[in-house]
Design a protein around this motif. Structure first.
Motif, PDB file in Angstrom:
ATOM      1  N   GLN A 116       0.825  -1.212   0.000  1.00 49.59           N
ATOM      2  CA  GLN A 116       0.000   0.000   0.000  1.00 49.59           C
ATOM      3  C   GLN A 116       0.863   1.268   0.000  1.00 49.59           C
ATOM      4  O   GLN A 116       0.528   2.260   0.638  1.00 49.59           O
ATOM      5  CB  GLN A 116      -0.978  -0.008   1.182  1.00 49.59           C
ATOM      6  N   LYS A 147     -10.134  -4.741  -1.034  1.00 50.50           N
ATOM      7  CA  LYS A 147     -11.180  -3.725  -1.106  1.00 50.50           C
ATOM      8  C   LYS A 147     -12.502  -4.372  -1.539  1.00 50.50           C
ATOM      9  O   LYS A 147     -12.532  -5.303  -2.333  1.00 50.50           O
ATOM     10  CB  LYS A 147     -10.791  -2.635  -2.105  1.00 50.50           C
ATOM     11  N   ASP A 148     -13.613  -3.855  -1.001  1.00 50.42           N
ATOM     12  CA  ASP A 148     -14.951  -4.302  -1.395  1.00 50.42           C
ATOM     13  C   ASP A 148     -15.143  -5.798  -1.179  1.00 50.42           C
ATOM     14  O   ASP A 148     -15.752  -6.498  -2.000  1.00 50.42           O
ATOM     15  CB  ASP A 148     -15.228  -3.958  -2.869  1.00 50.42           C
TER      16      ASP A 148
END
Length: 279
Positions: A116, A147-148
């Motif tokens: 990240q 993510k998600d």
């Protein structure tokens, strides 16, 4: 660099001491999940770019002969060295530098990892430089929270952290524009990071998701640490209102849970890898 943003050495100023406590860990077993497909056997060298306090480098150290952590924030490197010492890691070295300073005479690596951190760099330039630093067949590795990810309908044993309300309080003190050092925070890579990495000449894209989902308890102190571990709410941004902000933040959290205990699920970890061609 990301559009509308220039490098600022104050980006994470004062955040290092809060990072380990405030941030949720990557999924248990992420290092083993990476080691298998890459055929890591205790040889070769690893470069962790934007290593922060060593959260990724330390678990991976046993799979390499030497591991090198690079970060422009010397306080982060101090925390990383402490973490390595606590974990018995003796094959690590630390270099204070930006990704744009590479190759910096650091030599050749079997794998280069960005956890990240790639989005903070001059991505085309850094990807091309990293390709030159990898041995033939070496791996460019990107690690992040998934993510998600699908939500788990099982009720939590305590209230979830009120991240939206923490964000509202940060904006009350710092204004509506999300900060990044002395500039504003800009999200995303035009065309996606995959396009940047392919453009640099990498191939053989692979993706793994390491599951998590364990429920962890988060205290008021943990969430204060989480807040100060982020670039958009780093301690220095509050100036002489820092104590006032922390007082209001603690009051907000204590109103939410009188017993001081929140709960949340650990996110899965996404690992994406690309290879430098062998010829």
């Amino acid at each position: 660099m990301p559009d509308g943003w220039q490098w600022d050495p104050t980006l994470f100023r004062g955040s290092a001491a809060y990072y380990e406590r405030g941030r949720l860990p990557y999924a248990t077993g992420f290092a083993e999940a990476l080691a298998g497909p890459l055929g890591l056997d205790g040889g070769g060298r690893l470069l962790d770019v934007g290593c922060g306090p060593g959260i990724v480098l330390v678990p991976l150290a046993r799979y390499f002969e030497e591991v090198v952590g690079v970060d422009p924030d010397e306080d982060m490197l101090t925390e990383a060295e402490r973490r390595a010492t606590r974990s018995g890691v003796t094959n690590a070295r630390w270099v204070a530098a930006r990704a744009e300073d590479l190759p910096a005479g650091l030599g050749t690596f079997r794998a280069v990892v960005f956890a990240q951190s790639f989005h903070w760099t001059d991505r085309d330039r850094v990807a091309a430089t990293v390709r030159g630093m990898l041995e033939p067949g070496g791996a460019f590795v990107h690690i992040s929270d998934l993510k998600d990810s699908p939500s788990d309908p099982t009720p939590l044993p305590s209230p979830a952290p009120p991240y939206d309300r923490i964000g509202d309080l940060v904006r009350h003190f710092l204004g509506p524009v999300r900060r990044a050092g002395r500039g504003r925070l800009v999200h995303g890579t035009p065309g996606g990071e995959e396009l940047v990495i392919a453009r640099a000449g990498f191939e053989g894209y692979a993706r793994q998701v390491v599951p998590a989902g364990e429920v962890v308890t988060r205290t008021v102190d943990d969430l204060v640490a989480w807040t100060f571990s982020n670039s958009f709410s780093a301690p220095h941004l509050f100036g002489d209102r820092l104590r006032e902000f922390e007082r209001d933040l603690r009051a907000l959290l204590e109103r939410e849970v009188p017993d001081g205990r929140f709960a949340e699920r650990l996110p899965a970890t996404e690992i994406r890898t690309w290879r430098k061609p062998r010829v």
